[in-house]
Write a protein that holds these residues in place. Sequence first.
Motif, PDB file in Angstrom:
ATOM      1  N   SER A   1      65.832  -5.887  75.497  1.00  0.00           N
ATOM      2  CA  SER A   1      65.200  -7.103  75.000  1.00  0.00           C
ATOM      3  C   SER A   1      63.793  -7.211  75.568  1.00  0.00           C
ATOM      4  O   SER A   1      63.500  -6.709  76.654  1.00  0.00           O
ATOM      5  CB  SER A   1      66.023  -8.343  75.366  1.00  0.00           C
ATOM      6  OG  SER A   1      65.948  -8.604  76.736  1.00  0.00           O
ATOM      7  N   VAL A   2      62.930  -7.856  74.796  1.00  0.00           N
ATOM      8  CA  VAL A   2      61.540  -8.089  75.186  1.00  0.00           C
ATOM      9  C   VAL A   2      61.147  -9.495  74.748  1.00  0.00           C
ATOM     10  O   VAL A   2      61.821 -10.104  73.918  1.00  0.00           O
ATOM     11  CB  VAL A   2      60.582  -7.053  74.551  1.00  0.00           C
ATOM     12  CG1 VAL A   2      60.876  -5.656  75.037  1.00  0.00           C
ATOM     13  CG2 VAL A   2      60.637  -7.097  73.041  1.00  0.00           C
ATOM     14  N   THR A   3      60.052  -9.984  75.305  1.00  0.00           N
ATOM     15  CA  THR A   3      59.508 -11.269  74.866  1.00  0.00           C
ATOM     16  C   THR A   3      58.097 -11.118  74.315  1.00  0.00           C
ATOM     17  O   THR A   3      57.619 -11.995  73.611  1.00  0.00           O
ATOM     18  CB  THR A   3      59.482 -12.288  76.018  1.00  0.00           C
ATOM     19  OG1 THR A   3      58.761 -11.738  77.114  1.00  0.00           O
ATOM     20  CG2 THR A   3      60.881 -12.650  76.460  1.00  0.00           C
ATOM     21  N   ASP A   4      57.448 -10.030  74.610  1.00  0.00           N
ATOM     22  CA  ASP A   4      56.065  -9.804  74.185  1.00  0.00           C
ATOM     23  C   ASP A   4      56.041  -9.097  72.829  1.00  0.00           C
ATOM     24  O   ASP A   4      56.686  -8.060  72.644  1.00  0.00           O
ATOM     25  CB  ASP A   4      55.346  -8.961  75.247  1.00  0.00           C
ATOM     26  CG  ASP A   4      53.871  -8.819  74.981  1.00  0.00           C
ATOM     27  OD1 ASP A   4      53.338  -9.516  74.096  1.00  0.00           O
ATOM     28  OD2 ASP A   4      53.232  -7.995  75.664  1.00  0.00           O
ATOM     29  N   ILE A   5      55.277  -9.644  71.900  1.00  0.00           N
ATOM     30  CA  ILE A   5      55.197  -9.079  70.547  1.00  0.00           C
ATOM     31  C   ILE A   5      54.553  -7.691  70.564  1.00  0.00           C
ATOM     32  O   ILE A   5      54.965  -6.801  69.817  1.00  0.00           O
ATOM     33  CB  ILE A   5      54.409 -10.030  69.618  1.00  0.00           C
ATOM     34  CG1 ILE A   5      55.121 -11.376  69.485  1.00  0.00           C
ATOM     35  CG2 ILE A   5      54.203  -9.414  68.237  1.00  0.00           C
ATOM     36  CD1 ILE A   5      56.484 -11.301  68.852  1.00  0.00           C
ATOM     37  N   ALA A   6      53.560  -7.466  71.420  1.00  0.00           N
ATOM     38  CA  ALA A   6      52.914  -6.155  71.487  1.00  0.00           C
ATOM     39  C   ALA A   6      53.900  -5.079  71.958  1.00  0.00           C
ATOM     40  O   ALA A   6      53.903  -3.953  71.447  1.00  0.00           O
ATOM     41  CB  ALA A   6      51.705  -6.209  72.413  1.00  0.00           C
TER      42      ALA A   6
ATOM     43  N   LEU B   1      61.771   5.543  74.623  1.00  0.00           N
ATOM     44  CA  LEU B   1      61.158   4.528  75.478  1.00  0.00           C
ATOM     45  C   LEU B   1      60.425   5.127  76.673  1.00  0.00           C
ATOM     46  O   LEU B   1      59.521   4.498  77.219  1.00  0.00           O
ATOM     47  CB  LEU B   1      62.209   3.537  75.980  1.00  0.00           C
ATOM     48  CG  LEU B   1      62.814   2.602  74.944  1.00  0.00           C
ATOM     49  CD1 LEU B   1      63.743   1.618  75.631  1.00  0.00           C
ATOM     50  CD2 LEU B   1      61.751   1.877  74.162  1.00  0.00           C
ATOM     51  N   GLN B   2      60.799   6.325  77.093  1.00  0.00           N
ATOM     52  CA  GLN B   2      60.137   6.942  78.241  1.00  0.00           C
ATOM     53  C   GLN B   2      58.673   7.240  77.969  1.00  0.00           C
ATOM     54  O   GLN B   2      57.873   7.279  78.883  1.00  0.00           O
ATOM     55  CB  GLN B   2      60.862   8.219  78.647  1.00  0.00           C
ATOM     56  CG  GLN B   2      62.189   7.958  79.300  1.00  0.00           C
ATOM     57  CD  GLN B   2      62.927   9.232  79.639  1.00  0.00           C
ATOM     58  OE1 GLN B   2      62.490  10.326  79.311  1.00  0.00           O
ATOM     59  NE2 GLN B   2      64.073   9.092  80.303  1.00  0.00           N
TER      60      GLN B   2
ATOM     61  N   SER C   1      57.753  -1.750  82.020  1.00  0.00           N
ATOM     62  CA  SER C   1      58.074  -2.785  82.999  1.00  0.00           C
ATOM     63  C   SER C   1      58.449  -4.118  82.343  1.00  0.00           C
ATOM     64  O   SER C   1      59.132  -4.932  82.950  1.00  0.00           O
ATOM     65  CB  SER C   1      56.899  -2.990  83.956  1.00  0.00           C
ATOM     66  OG  SER C   1      55.767  -3.431  83.229  1.00  0.00           O
ATOM     67  N   SER C   2      58.018  -4.349  81.104  1.00  0.00           N
ATOM     68  CA  SER C   2      58.340  -5.609  80.433  1.00  0.00           C
ATOM     69  C   SER C   2      59.551  -5.496  79.514  1.00  0.00           C
ATOM     70  O   SER C   2      59.847  -6.414  78.765  1.00  0.00           O
ATOM     71  CB  SER C   2      57.129  -6.112  79.650  1.00  0.00           C
ATOM     72  OG  SER C   2      56.736  -5.151  78.705  1.00  0.00           O
ATOM     73  N   ILE C   3      60.270  -4.376  79.579  1.00  0.00           N
ATOM     74  CA  ILE C   3      61.468  -4.171  78.774  1.00  0.00           C
ATOM     75  C   ILE C   3      62.695  -4.396  79.651  1.00  0.00           C
ATOM     76  O   ILE C   3      62.828  -3.787  80.702  1.00  0.00           O
ATOM     77  CB  ILE C   3      61.502  -2.736  78.185  1.00  0.00           C
ATOM     78  CG1 ILE C   3      60.290  -2.489  77.297  1.00  0.00           C
ATOM     79  CG2 ILE C   3      62.796  -2.522  77.408  1.00  0.00           C
ATOM     80  CD1 ILE C   3      60.142  -1.051  76.861  1.00  0.00           C
ATOM     81  N   LYS C   4      63.554  -5.278  79.213  1.00  0.00           N
ATOM     82  CA  LYS C   4      64.794  -5.545  79.943  1.00  0.00           C
ATOM     83  C   LYS C   4      65.909  -4.741  79.273  1.00  0.00           C
ATOM     84  O   LYS C   4      66.277  -4.998  78.127  1.00  0.00           O
ATOM     85  CB  LYS C   4      65.128  -7.037  79.906  1.00  0.00           C
ATOM     86  CG  LYS C   4      66.374  -7.405  80.648  1.00  0.00           C
ATOM     87  CD  LYS C   4      66.619  -8.895  80.562  1.00  0.00           C
ATOM     88  CE  LYS C   4      67.929  -9.246  81.220  1.00  0.00           C
ATOM     89  NZ  LYS C   4      68.241 -10.675  81.065  1.00  0.00           N
ATOM     90  N   MET C   5      66.434  -3.761  79.989  1.00  0.00           N
ATOM     91  CA  MET C   5      67.495  -2.913  79.442  1.00  0.00           C
ATOM     92  C   MET C   5      68.827  -3.662  79.511  1.00  0.00           C
ATOM     93  O   MET C   5      69.173  -4.227  80.553  1.00  0.00           O
ATOM     94  CB  MET C   5      67.589  -1.598  80.222  1.00  0.00           C
ATOM     95  CG  MET C   5      66.335  -0.756  80.141  1.00  0.00           C
ATOM     96  SD  MET C   5      65.808  -0.358  78.466  1.00  0.00           S
ATOM     97  CE  MET C   5      67.100   0.725  77.947  1.00  0.00           C
TER      98      MET C   5
END
Length: 99
Positions: free
Chosen positions: A18-23, A76-77, A84-88
């Motif tokens: 999950s992410v929160t940033d659109i970029a 993703l690597q 760092s802004s990706i929550k696995m």
Amino acid sequence: MENIYSKVKVDNEIDFCSVTDIAVKEAIEKAFMKARVSYFLRWEKPGFFSQLFSSRKPDIVFCINSAQVEIAEEALQGLGDTESSIKMLKLKSNNRLGF
């Protein structure tokens, strides 16, 4: 005539990250398309009280087929500093269809 697969329920999606940033979302989408990872997005809006007392953004959850986890991890690597802004998550998806 029924075939042998007509009574088989397929439920093999997982909540991958999950992410929160659109970029960051767009970067993941590009990486998944390049690696040919099938996905869908689930937008989880913050609750009512969270909206009142904070400026929390909605979580964007990437759901993928459980057979493509390794390919998605490799995709993703290559993202570099956005990792760092990706929550696995890697959890069984709780998507329910209303059929």
